[in-house]
Design a protein around this motif. Structure first.
Motif, mmCIF file in Angstrom:
data_model
loop_
_atom_site.group_PDB
_atom_site.id
_atom_site.type_symbol
_atom_site.label_atom_id
_atom_site.label_comp_id
_atom_site.label_asym_id
_atom_site.label_seq_id
_atom_site.Cartn_x
_atom_site.Cartn_y
_atom_site.Cartn_z
ATOM 1 N N LEU A 242 -71.123 -9.302 16.390
ATOM 2 C CA LEU A 242 -72.059 -9.756 15.430
ATOM 3 C C LEU A 242 -73.074 -10.714 15.984
ATOM 4 O O LEU A 242 -74.170 -10.805 15.737
ATOM 5 C CB LEU A 242 -71.150 -10.770 14.508
ATOM 6 N N ILE A 243 -72.594 -11.299 17.052
ATOM 7 C CA ILE A 243 -73.576 -12.346 17.975
ATOM 8 C C ILE A 243 -74.038 -11.999 19.177
ATOM 9 O O ILE A 243 -75.013 -12.490 19.661
ATOM 10 C CB ILE A 243 -72.827 -13.734 17.826
ATOM 11 N N ASP A 244 -73.724 -10.963 19.907
ATOM 12 C CA ASP A 244 -73.845 -10.422 21.136
ATOM 13 C C ASP A 244 -73.447 -11.488 22.273
ATOM 14 O O ASP A 244 -74.323 -12.154 22.855
ATOM 15 C CB ASP A 244 -75.371 -10.114 21.040
ATOM 16 N N LEU A 245 -72.231 -11.915 22.287
ATOM 17 C CA LEU A 245 -71.892 -12.895 23.005
ATOM 18 C C LEU A 245 -71.940 -12.608 24.598
ATOM 19 O O LEU A 245 -71.437 -11.689 24.976
ATOM 20 C CB LEU A 245 -70.396 -13.339 22.674
ATOM 21 N N ASP A 246 -72.257 -13.680 25.353
ATOM 22 C CA ASP A 246 -72.245 -13.623 26.834
ATOM 23 C C ASP A 246 -70.727 -13.775 27.187
ATOM 24 O O ASP A 246 -70.051 -13.368 28.012
ATOM 25 C CB ASP A 246 -72.903 -14.502 27.429
ATOM 26 N N GLY A 276 -71.194 -1.010 24.284
ATOM 27 C CA GLY A 276 -71.450 -1.709 25.541
ATOM 28 C C GLY A 276 -71.709 -2.879 25.641
ATOM 29 O O GLY A 276 -71.059 -3.647 26.433
ATOM 30 N N PHE A 277 -72.487 -3.472 24.566
ATOM 31 C CA PHE A 277 -72.849 -4.945 24.534
ATOM 32 C C PHE A 277 -71.642 -5.883 24.231
ATOM 33 O O PHE A 277 -71.541 -6.961 24.574
ATOM 34 C CB PHE A 277 -74.231 -5.322 23.721
ATOM 35 N N VAL A 278 -70.639 -5.136 23.429
ATOM 36 C CA VAL A 278 -69.404 -5.944 23.259
ATOM 37 C C VAL A 278 -68.422 -6.143 24.467
ATOM 38 O O VAL A 278 -67.862 -6.961 24.767
ATOM 39 C CB VAL A 278 -68.745 -5.176 21.989
#
Ligand SMILES: [Zn+2]
Length: 323
Positions: A242-246, A276-278
């Motif tokens: 949901l938020i694209d967390l680092d 991938g971004f997760v």
């Protein structure tokens, strides 16, 4: 002039308070167990006794402001709290109660999860753009630091990851929801499940005892942690999508169990994260441990301190200040 602030951490297990300098160093501190009573006045007296004791270590006029992190839900605008795990307090005027001990100072109230996340961001070495802090303890709270600022949400309660539902047919939660992370992964929920599934009597009957037995290879204790890890992983992967967390930083008493939680947690995240971004989201054990909440409350107080314009933590808040 160097700012010194009073930081207060209100939890279902204990209350903590500290004097904190502008560089984040803690000068004086004390804790007291949260009274288990339905009498709001008794709980308030315990908190005020603690606040008075810590404030007495400051010189006259030295305290510039007060920051309070409390178990939620909180109403930062009204200054009231209704912590799920402190049933004595419903719409309790927490800012008013602390203000009677420390009058004529700005007081900022925030959720304990917000304070933990902000404390980790300020003093734990996180500089990334999207961070989620999670406190796994008697309850489960959290906070989002986005572009260096706490994301409060319109009512001041964003980040309540403990009440994200991860089991559509799960058990009812004291919040009124169903299948919340907190019903699976809080310390009391894990202990309850383990006792119902053959965890032997005679052990210290709390999350610490459960962690001890999981480390010793007790299968029910291990399964209790694996179950909690699964619930947390489901929520973390959903939040990351949901938020694209680092970064996700996990603290609190249950997280202090270490590898018995983090090994199955990393495994469960790896099994559930697809995009991938997760998958790039990093999961960390809290660098600050039990001090994160107090330091976050101090960061809020410093941000509100009239004399601290040049000494602010690297954040500025949306919270309203009273006093
Ligand atoms: Zn819930």
């Amino acid at each position: 002039m160097t700012a010194t602030v009073l930081a207060v951490d209100v939890g279902g297990t204990k209350f903590a308070a500290a004097l904190v300098d502008a560089d984040g160093s803690i000068r004086a501190r004390a804790t007291v167990p949260t009274p288990s009573t339905r009498d709001a006045g008794v709980v308030a007296d315990a908190l005020r006794g603690l606040v008075d004791k810590v404030a007495s270590h400051s010189a006259a006029g030295e305290l510039s402001s007060v920051g309070i992190g409390s178990a939620g839900p909180v109403d930062p605008v009204a200054g009231t709290v209704s912590p799920v795990n402190i049933p004595a307090w419903r719409d309790f005027d927490l800012v008013g109660a602390v203000g009677r001990s420390v009058p004529d100072r700005p007081i900022v109230l925030a959720g304990d999860g917000h304070c933990m996340a902000l404390g980790e961001y300020w003093r734990g070495g996180f500089t990334t753009r999207a961070m989620l802090g999670i406190v796994v303890s008697t309850g489960i709270g959290g906070g989002l630091v986005i572009n260096g600022r706490i994301f409060t949400g319109p009512t001041g309660n964003a980040g309540h990851i403990g009440h994200m539902s991860v089991d559509v047919a799960g058990e009812l939660c004291p919040c009124g929801g169903r299948g919340c992370v907190e019903t699976l992964a809080s310390g009391p929920a894990m202990v309850r499940w383990a006792l119902a599934h053959g965890w032997l009597e005679g052990h210290p009957c709390d999350a610490r005892g459960l962690a001890h037995d999981a480390r010793a290879g007790h299968p029910v204790a291990e399964e209790a942690f694996a179950r909690a890890a699964d619930a947390l992983a489901t929520a973390i992967v959903s939040a990351a999508a949901l938020i694209d967390l680092d970064d996700v930083v996990i603290g609190g008493g249950v997280a202090a169990a270490g590898d018995v939680l983090f090994l199955p947690l990393r495994k469960a995240i790896d099994a559930r994260a697809g995009l991938g971004f997760v998958r790039r989201t990093r999961v960390h054990a809290s660098p600050l441990g039990a001090d994160a909440g107090l330091l976050g409350a101090a960061a809020l107080a410093l941000d509100a301190a009239p004399s601290a314009e040049l000494l602010r933590p690297p954040t500025s808040m949306d919270y309203q200040t009273k006093g």
